[in-house]
Design a protein around this motif. Structure first.
Motif, mmCIF file in Angstrom:
data_model
loop_
_atom_site.group_PDB
_atom_site.id
_atom_site.type_symbol
_atom_site.label_atom_id
_atom_site.label_comp_id
_atom_site.label_asym_id
_atom_site.label_seq_id
_atom_site.Cartn_x
_atom_site.Cartn_y
_atom_site.Cartn_z
ATOM 1 N N GLY A 31 -17.631 5.115 -0.971
ATOM 2 C CA GLY A 31 -17.512 6.297 -2.285
ATOM 3 C C GLY A 31 -16.141 6.062 -1.844
ATOM 4 N N THR A 32 -15.161 5.528 -1.787
ATOM 5 C CA THR A 32 -14.158 5.795 -1.535
ATOM 6 C C THR A 32 -13.453 4.507 -2.366
ATOM 7 O OG1 THR A 32 -13.177 4.314 0.332
ATOM 8 C CG2 THR A 32 -13.671 6.949 1.452
ATOM 9 N N ASN A 33 -13.554 4.136 -3.288
ATOM 10 C CA ASN A 33 -13.005 3.788 -4.660
ATOM 11 C C ASN A 33 -12.323 4.387 -5.193
ATOM 12 O OD1 ASN A 33 -15.862 4.095 -5.113
ATOM 13 N ND2 ASN A 33 -15.339 2.811 -6.439
ATOM 14 N N VAL A 34 -11.180 3.540 -5.585
ATOM 15 C CA VAL A 34 -10.647 4.888 -6.728
ATOM 16 C C VAL A 34 -11.004 4.019 -8.020
ATOM 17 C CG1 VAL A 34 -8.227 5.380 -7.410
ATOM 18 C CG2 VAL A 34 -8.540 5.065 -5.024
ATOM 19 N N ARG A 35 -11.042 2.553 -8.221
ATOM 20 C CA ARG A 35 -11.410 1.943 -9.712
ATOM 21 C C ARG A 35 -12.249 0.623 -8.569
ATOM 22 N NH1 ARG A 35 -9.092 -2.706 -9.993
ATOM 23 N NH2 ARG A 35 -7.562 -3.573 -8.452
ATOM 24 N N ILE A 36 -12.625 -0.255 -10.237
ATOM 25 C CA ILE A 36 -13.979 -1.250 -9.807
ATOM 26 C C ILE A 36 -13.576 -2.288 -10.737
ATOM 27 C CG2 ILE A 36 -16.080 0.328 -11.258
ATOM 28 C CD1 ILE A 36 -17.823 -1.208 -9.107
ATOM 29 N N ASP A 37 -13.351 -3.151 -10.973
ATOM 30 C CA ASP A 37 -13.160 -3.979 -11.396
ATOM 31 C C ASP A 37 -14.254 -4.568 -12.566
ATOM 32 O OD1 ASP A 37 -10.299 -4.324 -10.778
ATOM 33 O OD2 ASP A 37 -11.055 -5.967 -9.334
ATOM 34 N N TYR A 38 -14.168 -4.852 -13.276
ATOM 35 C CA TYR A 38 -15.225 -5.304 -14.404
ATOM 36 C C TYR A 38 -16.020 -7.113 -13.408
ATOM 37 C CZ TYR A 38 -14.041 -2.127 -18.260
ATOM 38 O OH TYR A 38 -13.664 -0.964 -19.260
ATOM 39 N N SER A 39 -15.275 -7.361 -13.193
ATOM 40 C CA SER A 39 -16.068 -8.310 -12.706
ATOM 41 C C SER A 39 -16.902 -8.043 -11.258
ATOM 42 C CB SER A 39 -14.577 -9.165 -12.109
ATOM 43 O OG SER A 39 -14.360 -8.701 -11.327
ATOM 44 N N THR A 40 -16.608 -6.429 -10.636
ATOM 45 C CA THR A 40 -17.518 -6.524 -9.899
ATOM 46 C C THR A 40 -18.330 -5.651 -9.995
ATOM 47 O OG1 THR A 40 -14.917 -5.785 -7.947
ATOM 48 C CG2 THR A 40 -17.319 -4.775 -7.983
ATOM 49 N N ILE A 41 -18.703 -5.474 -11.465
ATOM 50 C CA ILE A 41 -20.119 -5.054 -11.327
ATOM 51 C C ILE A 41 -21.039 -5.835 -11.934
ATOM 52 C CG2 ILE A 41 -21.316 -3.763 -13.662
ATOM 53 C CD1 ILE A 41 -17.959 -1.441 -13.354
ATOM 54 N N GLU A 42 -19.931 -6.955 -12.609
ATOM 55 C CA GLU A 42 -20.697 -7.895 -13.509
ATOM 56 C C GLU A 42 -21.383 -8.834 -12.066
ATOM 57 O OE1 GLU A 42 -20.457 -11.345 -16.661
ATOM 58 O OE2 GLU A 42 -18.561 -10.403 -15.687
ATOM 59 N N SER A 43 -20.999 -9.046 -11.247
ATOM 60 C CA SER A 43 -21.469 -9.611 -10.204
ATOM 61 C C SER A 43 -22.276 -9.122 -8.960
ATOM 62 C CB SER A 43 -20.281 -9.973 -9.031
ATOM 63 O OG SER A 43 -19.266 -10.718 -9.181
ATOM 64 N N ASP A 54 -28.228 1.968 -12.066
ATOM 65 C CA ASP A 54 -28.228 1.719 -10.828
ATOM 66 C C ASP A 54 -27.223 1.351 -9.847
ATOM 67 O OD1 ASP A 54 -30.790 1.397 -12.023
ATOM 68 O OD2 ASP A 54 -31.014 -0.458 -12.728
ATOM 69 N N LEU A 55 -26.004 1.718 -9.634
ATOM 70 C CA LEU A 55 -24.799 0.836 -8.947
ATOM 71 C C LEU A 55 -24.425 1.893 -8.733
ATOM 72 C CD1 LEU A 55 -23.806 -2.671 -9.947
ATOM 73 C CD2 LEU A 55 -25.266 -1.996 -8.411
ATOM 74 N N LEU A 56 -23.925 2.691 -9.961
ATOM 75 C CA LEU A 56 -22.893 3.723 -10.415
ATOM 76 C C LEU A 56 -23.220 5.372 -11.067
ATOM 77 C CD1 LEU A 56 -20.094 1.661 -11.826
ATOM 78 C CD2 LEU A 56 -20.257 2.407 -9.354
ATOM 79 N N GLU A 57 -22.551 6.252 -10.350
ATOM 80 C CA GLU A 57 -23.532 7.248 -10.452
ATOM 81 C C GLU A 57 -22.342 8.304 -10.518
ATOM 82 O OE1 GLU A 57 -26.644 11.181 -8.590
ATOM 83 O OE2 GLU A 57 -25.581 9.026 -7.244
ATOM 84 N N TYR A 58 -22.213 9.243 -11.634
ATOM 85 C CA TYR A 58 -20.915 10.165 -11.581
ATOM 86 C C TYR A 58 -21.391 11.162 -10.878
ATOM 87 C CZ TYR A 58 -17.612 13.598 -13.722
ATOM 88 O OH TYR A 58 -16.963 14.343 -14.383
ATOM 89 N N VAL A 59 -21.185 12.097 -10.396
ATOM 90 C CA VAL A 59 -21.282 13.359 -9.951
ATOM 91 C C VAL A 59 -19.624 13.816 -9.902
ATOM 92 C CG1 VAL A 59 -21.232 13.934 -7.767
ATOM 93 C CG2 VAL A 59 -22.366 12.315 -7.593
ATOM 94 N N PRO A 60 -19.420 15.765 -10.759
ATOM 95 C CA PRO A 60 -18.459 15.859 -10.934
ATOM 96 C C PRO A 60 -17.599 16.734 -9.850
ATOM 97 C CG PRO A 60 -20.223 16.677 -12.347
ATOM 98 C CD PRO A 60 -20.618 15.355 -11.750
ATOM 99 N N ASP A 61 -16.931 16.536 -9.762
ATOM 100 C CA ASP A 61 -15.736 17.371 -8.492
ATOM 101 C C ASP A 61 -16.607 18.683 -8.147
ATOM 102 O OD1 ASP A 61 -14.383 15.462 -8.398
ATOM 103 O OD2 ASP A 61 -12.704 16.140 -9.266
#
Length: 61
Positions: A31-43, A54-61
Motif C-alpha cells: 500500500g505504498t504505491n503513489v500511482r499505478i500504470d494502466y498496463s499493470t492493472i490490465e496485466s 477486486d484489485l483496488l480499494e479507495y480508502v479516504p484519509d
C-alpha cells in the motif's frame, strides 16, 4: 486473497507470471504505491480474471 486462490506465495512468482515488476507488486501489496500504470492493472486483471474493484480499494484519509 487473489494470490491465495491461485496458490501464489511469492511476489517474485507473480512478477514472472504477469510481467509486472516485483518492486511494483511489492508497493501495491504494502500500500505504498503513489500511482499505478494502466498496463499493470490490465496485466493483473487479466491474470486473476477479475475487475479493477477486486484489485483496488479507495480508502479516504
Amino acid at each position: 486473497m487473489l494470490m491465495a486462490e491461485k496458490k501464489i506465495r511469492s511476489l517474485n512468482r507473480l512478477s514472472r507470471e504477469t510481467g509486472v515488476s516485483a518492486p511494483a507488486l511489492a508497493r501495491l501489496y504494502d500500500g505504498t504505491n503513489v500511482r499505478i500504470d494502466y498496463s499493470t492493472i490490465e496485466s493483473l486483471c487479466s491474470y486473476f480474471q477479475c475487475g479493477i474493484g477486486d484489485l483496488l480499494e479507495y480508502v479516504p484519509d
